[in-house]
Design a protein around this motif. Structure first.
Motif, mmCIF file in Angstrom:
data_model
loop_
_atom_site.group_PDB
_atom_site.id
_atom_site.type_symbol
_atom_site.label_atom_id
_atom_site.label_comp_id
_atom_site.label_asym_id
_atom_site.label_seq_id
_atom_site.Cartn_x
_atom_site.Cartn_y
_atom_site.Cartn_z
ATOM 1 N N GLY A 133 48.409 48.878 41.847
ATOM 2 C CA GLY A 133 47.102 48.274 42.037
ATOM 3 C C GLY A 133 46.120 48.538 40.923
ATOM 4 O O GLY A 133 44.946 48.192 41.028
ATOM 5 N N ALA A 134 46.582 49.186 39.851
ATOM 6 C CA ALA A 134 45.702 49.516 38.741
ATOM 7 C C ALA A 134 46.522 49.644 37.470
ATOM 8 O O ALA A 134 47.749 49.769 37.500
ATOM 9 N N TYR B 242 41.143 48.509 37.904
ATOM 10 C CA TYR B 242 41.680 48.310 39.254
ATOM 11 C C TYR B 242 41.616 46.835 39.636
ATOM 12 O O TYR B 242 40.642 46.148 39.341
ATOM 13 N N ALA B 243 42.682 46.382 40.285
ATOM 14 C CA ALA B 243 42.677 45.029 40.847
ATOM 15 C C ALA B 243 41.849 45.065 42.125
ATOM 16 O O ALA B 243 42.167 45.807 43.064
ATOM 17 N N THR B 244 40.784 44.271 42.171
ATOM 18 C CA THR B 244 39.825 44.376 43.276
ATOM 19 C C THR B 244 39.918 43.228 44.274
ATOM 20 O O THR B 244 39.229 43.253 45.290
ATOM 21 N N GLY B 245 40.739 42.244 44.002
ATOM 22 C CA GLY B 245 40.822 41.134 44.937
ATOM 23 C C GLY B 245 42.165 40.443 44.864
ATOM 24 O O GLY B 245 42.869 40.505 43.843
ATOM 25 N N ALA C 271 45.035 42.873 36.228
ATOM 26 C CA ALA C 271 44.087 43.609 37.071
ATOM 27 C C ALA C 271 42.686 43.020 36.974
ATOM 28 O O ALA C 271 41.942 42.989 37.968
ATOM 29 N N GLN C 272 42.329 42.520 35.799
ATOM 30 C CA GLN C 272 40.997 41.962 35.598
ATOM 31 C C GLN C 272 40.868 40.526 36.097
ATOM 32 O O GLN C 272 39.765 40.086 36.426
ATOM 33 N N THR D 131 44.949 41.171 46.032
ATOM 34 C CA THR D 131 46.127 42.022 45.829
ATOM 35 C C THR D 131 47.228 41.725 46.842
ATOM 36 O O THR D 131 48.402 42.038 46.594
ATOM 37 N N GLY E 141 41.484 38.994 40.827
ATOM 38 C CA GLY E 141 40.398 38.682 41.760
ATOM 39 C C GLY E 141 39.797 37.307 41.540
ATOM 40 O O GLY E 141 39.742 36.479 42.459
#
Length: 346
Positions: free
Chosen positions: A261-262, A171-174, A110-111, A176, A114
């Motif tokens: 997603g998280a 949260y995965a922010t990019g 998740a980190q 995905t 992105g």
């Protein structure tokens, strides 16, 4: 009688040197092995079919309402964890840390998804494989019991997950979209993630049946001392088994991010330890080692995935699901354990 034939005969038959003794020995072994053999060949599918019919009867909307797809989604991470656990059980050990590896993998992914894109899943799986291999190395070369060492690893990884995530949900922010296909429909209305587990199961089945490494793992699980005296590199085979457990747990962590997603240290994936062990054992894996059919573990994972649905259908509360898993493990092990080969039960 040739020398080779004499060596191949059971020891008691060689000493007695009588056909009746040989026949008696064969019948005796058949009687001892029959319950386990029946379970390993037909039990996993039979249990899944029975539970599936029960759920279909009690909840008629299950089949028509997309229940099979939902079941496959739930079973996918359980299947991967169970396959990794089965490989460790196959060499006579146990891995209590694989659910923590799943969570740690999901948090790291998740980190990093992105910033690193498509490289991030590969990096996470590689790191988790290394963690599994280190577990195996310490167990095999340090002569530390697998139960104790992986219990320690479980605590370390739980603490690491809390520190890395700052005890919050990450949260995965990019990027995905790179994982979207894992839970898209691939075949027969079942997600690609589930079929990935099926392919892995088929590959592990081939590994155990047709490769020297797989046959060596079987020898270690059946009789580690005998395998050592036969010249097998038993320690490295154990390392390989734990590395596979780490690898598959790392992939399960990728599925956690693809699905939700998280990730968090207390969220999706944190409760996979007991279901993973239950699925491996329901799938016919012998707790004493040396007997594993990865294909049947697919049905074991589906059965465990059905437990929450079946439990709700018969009025069992979600809080009691761990009780169901525990009872399943106890009953299956008690009924199928080959006590003749195991000798003293510890």
């Amino acid at each position: 009688m040739s020398k080779k034939a004499t060596l191949d005969m059971p020891k008691k038959a060689v000493l007695d040197n009588t056909p009746s003794s040989d026949a008696t020995s064969v019948r005796s072994r058949a009687m001892h092995l029959r319950p386990a053999e029946l379970w390993q060949s037909a039990g996993p599918f039979a249990v899944f079919a029975a539970l599936f019919i029960l759920v279909a009867v009690l909840t008629p909307t299950f089949i028509g309402g997309g229940g099979l797809s939902i079941l496959a989604v739930q079973a996918a991470p359980i299947l991967l964890v169970a396959l990794g656990q089965a490989m460790v059980l196959h060499v006579g050990s146990i891995d209590l840390s694989n659910a923590a590896v799943v969570v740690f993998s999901a948090i790291i992914l998740a980190q990093t998804l992105g910033p690193f894109g498509a490289v991030a899943p590969l990096l996470c799986v590689a790191v988790m494989t290394l963690i599994g291999a280190v577990n195996g190395f310490l167990i095999a070369f340090g002569q530390v019991p697998s139960f104790a060492l992986t219990l320690g690893t479980l605590g370390i990884l739980q603490a690491a997950s809390l520190v890395v995530s700052n005890a919050t949900t990450v949260y995965a922010t990019g990027n995905t979209e790179l994982l979207d296909s894992l839970y898209g429909t691939a075949l027969a209305d079942l997600p690609e993630a589930f079929w990935l587990g099926v392919v892995v199961a088929a590959g592990l089945w081939a590994l155990l049946r047709f490769t020297r490494t797989g046959q060596g793992m079987t020898a270690v699980g059946l009789n580690e001392s005998g395998a050592l005296f036969s010249g097998l590199r038993t320690r490295w085979l154990k390392v390989a088994a734990f590395a596979l457990s780490g690898l598959l747990s790392g992939i399960a962590g990728v599925l956690v991010i693809a699905q939700g997603g998280a990730a968090s240290s207390f969220g999706l994936g944190s409760d996979l330890l007991l279901p993973g062990i239950a699925a491996a054992i329901v799938g016919g894996t012998a707790i004493t080692g040396g007997v594993t059919n990865p294909i049947n573990i697919v049905f074991g994972a589906l059965t465990v995935g059905l437990v929450p649905i079946g439990a709700a259908a018969v009025g069992i509360t979600p809080q009691a699901q761990s009780l169901v898993y525990g009872l399943v493990i106890i009953i299956v092990v008690a009924l199928t354990m080959n006590r003749n080969r195991a000798g003293a039960v510890k």
